[in-house]
Design a protein around this motif. Structure first.
Motif, PDB file in Angstrom:
ATOM      1  N   SER A  18      -1.001   4.012  -6.193  1.00 57.44           N
ATOM      2  CA  SER A  18      -1.073   3.973  -7.654  1.00 57.44           C
ATOM      3  C   SER A  18      -0.895   5.350  -8.268  1.00 57.44           C
ATOM      4  CB  SER A  18      -2.425   3.402  -8.101  1.00 57.44           C
ATOM      5  OG  SER A  18      -2.555   2.073  -7.693  1.00 57.44           O
ATOM      6  N   ARG A  19      -1.581   6.341  -7.720  1.00 55.88           N
ATOM      7  CA  ARG A  19      -1.499   7.691  -8.289  1.00 55.88           C
ATOM      8  C   ARG A  19      -0.113   8.305  -8.112  1.00 55.88           C
ATOM      9  NH1 ARG A  19      -6.038  10.294  -9.922  1.00 55.88           N
ATOM     10  NH2 ARG A  19      -5.110  12.282  -9.380  1.00 55.88           N
ATOM     11  N   ILE A  20       0.489   8.093  -6.945  1.00 55.16           N
ATOM     12  CA  ILE A  20       1.833   8.642  -6.714  1.00 55.16           C
ATOM     13  C   ILE A  20       2.845   7.931  -7.600  1.00 55.16           C
ATOM     14  CG2 ILE A  20       3.689   8.866  -5.020  1.00 55.16           C
ATOM     15  CD1 ILE A  20       1.447   9.254  -2.894  1.00 55.16           C
ATOM     16  N   GLN A  21       2.724   6.627  -7.735  1.00 57.70           N
ATOM     17  CA  GLN A  21       3.657   5.880  -8.574  1.00 57.70           C
ATOM     18  C   GLN A  21       3.565   6.327 -10.027  1.00 57.70           C
ATOM     19  OE1 GLN A  21       3.080   1.650  -8.744  1.00 57.70           O
ATOM     20  NE2 GLN A  21       5.242   1.289  -9.165  1.00 57.70           N
ATOM     21  N   GLU A  22       2.350   6.605 -10.509  1.00 48.94           N
ATOM     22  CA  GLU A  22       2.177   7.085 -11.886  1.00 48.94           C
ATOM     23  C   GLU A  22       2.819   8.449 -12.097  1.00 48.94           C
ATOM     24  OE1 GLU A  22      -2.019   7.071 -12.592  1.00 48.94           O
ATOM     25  OE2 GLU A  22      -2.165   4.884 -12.501  1.00 48.94           O
ATOM     26  N   ALA A  23       2.841   9.272 -11.049  1.00 52.26           N
ATOM     27  CA  ALA A  23       3.341  10.644 -11.178  1.00 52.26           C
ATOM     28  C   ALA A  23       4.826  10.775 -10.858  1.00 52.26           C
ATOM     29  CB  ALA A  23       2.542  11.570 -10.265  1.00 52.26           C
ATOM     30  N   THR A  24       5.444   9.719 -10.310  1.00 55.44           N
ATOM     31  CA  THR A  24       6.848   9.787  -9.900  1.00 55.44           C
ATOM     32  C   THR A  24       7.583   8.527 -10.323  1.00 55.44           C
ATOM     33  OG1 THR A  24       6.516   8.708  -7.755  1.00 55.44           O
ATOM     34  CG2 THR A  24       6.163  11.101  -7.839  1.00 55.44           C
ATOM     35  N   THR A  25       8.838   8.442  -9.927  1.00 55.69           N
ATOM     36  CA  THR A  25       9.635   7.243 -10.194  1.00 55.69           C
ATOM     37  C   THR A  25       9.771   6.383  -8.938  1.00 55.69           C
ATOM     38  OG1 THR A  25      11.671   8.438  -9.693  1.00 55.69           O
ATOM     39  CG2 THR A  25      10.957   8.409 -11.992  1.00 55.69           C
ATOM     40  N   ILE A  26       8.986   6.678  -7.920  1.00 58.55           N
ATOM     41  CA  ILE A  26       9.066   5.945  -6.660  1.00 58.55           C
ATOM     42  C   ILE A  26       8.316   4.620  -6.802  1.00 58.55           C
ATOM     43  CG2 ILE A  26       8.506   6.003  -4.207  1.00 58.55           C
ATOM     44  CD1 ILE A  26       8.551   9.070  -4.423  1.00 58.55           C
ATOM     45  N   THR A  59       6.263   1.209  -5.585  1.00 58.97           N
ATOM     46  CA  THR A  59       5.195   0.965  -4.615  1.00 58.97           C
ATOM     47  C   THR A  59       5.776   0.489  -3.289  1.00 58.97           C
ATOM     48  OG1 THR A  59       3.638   0.439  -6.378  1.00 58.97           O
ATOM     49  CG2 THR A  59       3.072  -0.332  -4.184  1.00 58.97           C
ATOM     50  N   ALA A  60       6.793  -0.353  -3.337  1.00 55.73           N
ATOM     51  CA  ALA A  60       7.424  -0.849  -2.103  1.00 55.73           C
ATOM     52  C   ALA A  60       8.003   0.301  -1.287  1.00 55.73           C
ATOM     53  CB  ALA A  60       8.509  -1.860  -2.434  1.00 55.73           C
ATOM     54  N   ASP A  61       8.660   1.256  -1.938  1.00 61.56           N
ATOM     55  CA  ASP A  61       9.220   2.411  -1.228  1.00 61.56           C
ATOM     56  C   ASP A  61       8.109   3.289  -0.658  1.00 61.56           C
ATOM     57  OD1 ASP A  61      11.811   1.604  -1.724  1.00 61.56           O
ATOM     58  OD2 ASP A  61      12.060   2.910  -3.480  1.00 61.56           O
ATOM     59  N   LEU A  62       7.051   3.491  -1.431  1.00 60.91           N
ATOM     60  CA  LEU A  62       5.922   4.284  -0.942  1.00 60.91           C
ATOM     61  C   LEU A  62       5.310   3.651   0.302  1.00 60.91           C
ATOM     62  CD1 LEU A  62       4.028   5.172  -4.228  1.00 60.91           C
ATOM     63  CD2 LEU A  62       5.044   6.789  -2.635  1.00 60.91           C
ATOM     64  N   LYS A  63       5.095   2.341   0.233  1.00 64.60           N
ATOM     65  CA  LYS A  63       4.518   1.644   1.382  1.00 64.60           C
ATOM     66  C   LYS A  63       5.413   1.769   2.607  1.00 64.60           C
ATOM     67  CE  LYS A  63       1.773  -1.758  -1.122  1.00 64.60           C
ATOM     68  NZ  LYS A  63       1.582  -3.193  -1.406  1.00 64.60           N
ATOM     69  N   ALA A  64       6.718   1.662   2.413  1.00 65.60           N
ATOM     70  CA  ALA A  64       7.652   1.769   3.537  1.00 65.60           C
ATOM     71  C   ALA A  64       7.582   3.148   4.179  1.00 65.60           C
ATOM     72  CB  ALA A  64       9.072   1.466   3.070  1.00 65.60           C
ATOM     73  N   VAL A  65       7.540   4.185   3.366  1.00 63.71           N
ATOM     74  CA  VAL A  65       7.491   5.555   3.892  1.00 63.71           C
ATOM     75  C   VAL A  65       6.153   5.816   4.587  1.00 63.71           C
ATOM     76  CG1 VAL A  65       7.456   7.998   3.247  1.00 63.71           C
ATOM     77  CG2 VAL A  65       9.172   6.471   2.268  1.00 63.71           C
ATOM     78  N   VAL A  66       5.063   5.406   3.971  1.00 69.67           N
ATOM     79  CA  VAL A  66       3.741   5.638   4.567  1.00 69.67           C
ATOM     80  C   VAL A  66       3.614   4.860   5.872  1.00 69.67           C
ATOM     81  CG1 VAL A  66       1.261   5.292   4.252  1.00 69.67           C
ATOM     82  CG2 VAL A  66       2.624   6.263   2.403  1.00 69.67           C
TER      83      VAL A  66
END
Length: 92
Positions: A36-44, A46-53
């Motif tokens: 949530s915090r990264i998505q608020e601060a970027t244009t990435i 949630t699906a992409d964040l989850k994939a990378v993590v």
């Protein structure tokens, strides 16, 4: 700033009271909070964040299973530790 508290503890060897600092926050932050915090601060997304993590977690685990330590810069380091008691023979 890291929230710290001072606590008192008795030294088991000397029975003297000593003071120590420790982190005041003991509740872990979970991955959804990071997403949530990264998505608020970027244009990435949630699906992409989850994939990378998920890929990062899988790689860390894979490398640790291969016997390597993993250093991720300012994020920190990961390594396997083993706690064992000494034995009289190698077979034990």
């Amino acid at each position: 700033m890291i929230p710290l508290v001072i606590y008192q503890r008795k030294n088991p060897k000397t029975a003297l009271l000593q003071y120590f600092l420790k982190n005041d926050k003991t509740v872990p932050v979970r991955l959804p909070d990071f997403y949530s915090r990264i998505q608020e601060a970027t244009t990435i997304s949630t699906a992409d964040l989850k994939a990378v993590v998920n890929a990062l977690q899988e790689q860390i685990i894979y490398q640790l299973k291969q016997g390597y330590s993993v250093r991720l810069g300012d994020l920190g380091s990961f390594h396997v530790t083993i706690h064992a008691k000494g034995k009289q023979t190698a077979a034990e």
